[in-house]
Each structure stands twice: as C-alpha cells, then as structure tokens.
Design a protein around this motif. Sequence first.
Motif, PDB file in Angstrom:
ATOM      1  N   ALA A   1      84.988  23.887 -84.063  1.00  0.00           N
ATOM      2  CA  ALA A   1      84.125  22.722 -84.214  1.00  0.00           C
ATOM      3  C   ALA A   1      84.315  22.087 -85.593  1.00  0.00           C
ATOM      4  O   ALA A   1      84.453  20.863 -85.710  1.00  0.00           O
TER       5      ALA A   1
ATOM      6  N   LEU B   1      83.813  18.436 -84.428  1.00  0.00           N
ATOM      7  CA  LEU B   1      83.024  18.374 -83.191  1.00  0.00           C
ATOM      8  C   LEU B   1      81.730  19.162 -83.340  1.00  0.00           C
ATOM      9  O   LEU B   1      81.570  19.955 -84.258  1.00  0.00           O
ATOM     10  N   ARG B   2      80.835  18.960 -82.374  1.00  0.00           N
ATOM     11  CA  ARG B   2      79.614  19.770 -82.308  1.00  0.00           C
ATOM     12  C   ARG B   2      79.951  21.109 -81.653  1.00  0.00           C
ATOM     13  O   ARG B   2      80.766  21.157 -80.733  1.00  0.00           O
ATOM     14  N   LYS B   3      79.325  22.169 -82.106  1.00  0.00           N
ATOM     15  CA  LYS B   3      79.554  23.489 -81.510  1.00  0.00           C
ATOM     16  C   LYS B   3      79.219  23.493 -80.027  1.00  0.00           C
ATOM     17  O   LYS B   3      79.866  24.182 -79.240  1.00  0.00           O
TER      18      LYS B   3
ATOM     19  N   SER C   1      79.786  21.384 -77.862  1.00  0.00           N
ATOM     20  CA  SER C   1      80.793  20.766 -76.999  1.00  0.00           C
ATOM     21  C   SER C   1      81.931  21.737 -76.670  1.00  0.00           C
ATOM     22  O   SER C   1      82.809  21.419 -75.882  1.00  0.00           O
ATOM     23  N   ILE C   2      81.903  22.943 -77.254  1.00  0.00           N
ATOM     24  CA  ILE C   2      82.956  23.935 -77.025  1.00  0.00           C
ATOM     25  C   ILE C   2      82.358  25.146 -76.315  1.00  0.00           C
ATOM     26  O   ILE C   2      81.342  25.687 -76.747  1.00  0.00           O
TER      27      ILE C   2
ATOM     28  N   ILE D   1      86.639  22.102 -74.118  1.00  0.00           N
ATOM     29  CA  ILE D   1      86.044  21.213 -75.107  1.00  0.00           C
ATOM     30  C   ILE D   1      85.631  19.939 -74.379  1.00  0.00           C
ATOM     31  O   ILE D   1      86.482  19.242 -73.817  1.00  0.00           O
TER      32      ILE D   1
END
Length: 105
Positions: free
Chosen positions: A60, A65-67, A69-70, A85
């Motif tokens: 992330a 990215l936001r955590k 989203s993974i 992702i």
Amino acid sequence: MPFAAEKGGVRLAVRLTPRASRNGLDGIVQGADGRPMLQLRLSAPPVEGAANKALIGYLAEALGLRKTSISIRSGETARFKILFIEGDGPALIAKLKDWVALTGG
C-alpha cells in the motif's frame, strides 16, 4: 509479468520471505511451475498474520494505495501468495510496472 488485470482490479503473484534483514522488492522470479512472481522480503515474522499485515502495508505504501484495497486471495500461510488490488486495472498495472522498474526488478 506477475500481475494481470481482472474485473475490478489486478491479480498479483508474490513470493514472500519473512524475517528478512530488510523490507524490499528483489525483482521478478520464476516459481517452480514457471510462473513469474514478485520476490518480496519483509522483516516481519510469519506469526499470527504479522507478515501478511506487513505485506499489505508495504505494498500500500509503495504503490500509494489504501490498505483496504489490497487483499490476499490465496496463500495466507504460504510463501507464495495471490493478492488482489482493487481499482482501475490499467492504472494499477502502470504503477506496478513503474515500481518494479524503479527498484531494479
């Protein structure tokens, strides 16, 4: 490549080495079955999900990215993992390619 666009995001294949001396991306390696995967090292131990949490946090941060989203699709207790992702597939693939190129992978 160890990543491919799917509906709603990107699938990413990773080979994780926990308890490493440093966190980092070591490039793209071939699995025993010949499939490519990202080789990542993390200092977190593989205890009670610590390495998985560290993996998501590391990715992330590296990709901006936001955590949330993974996610891990398979391999929660293995070194070989398939991640997903969420987001715009082509944009995420571009970020992944840039990251791998920047780190010398």
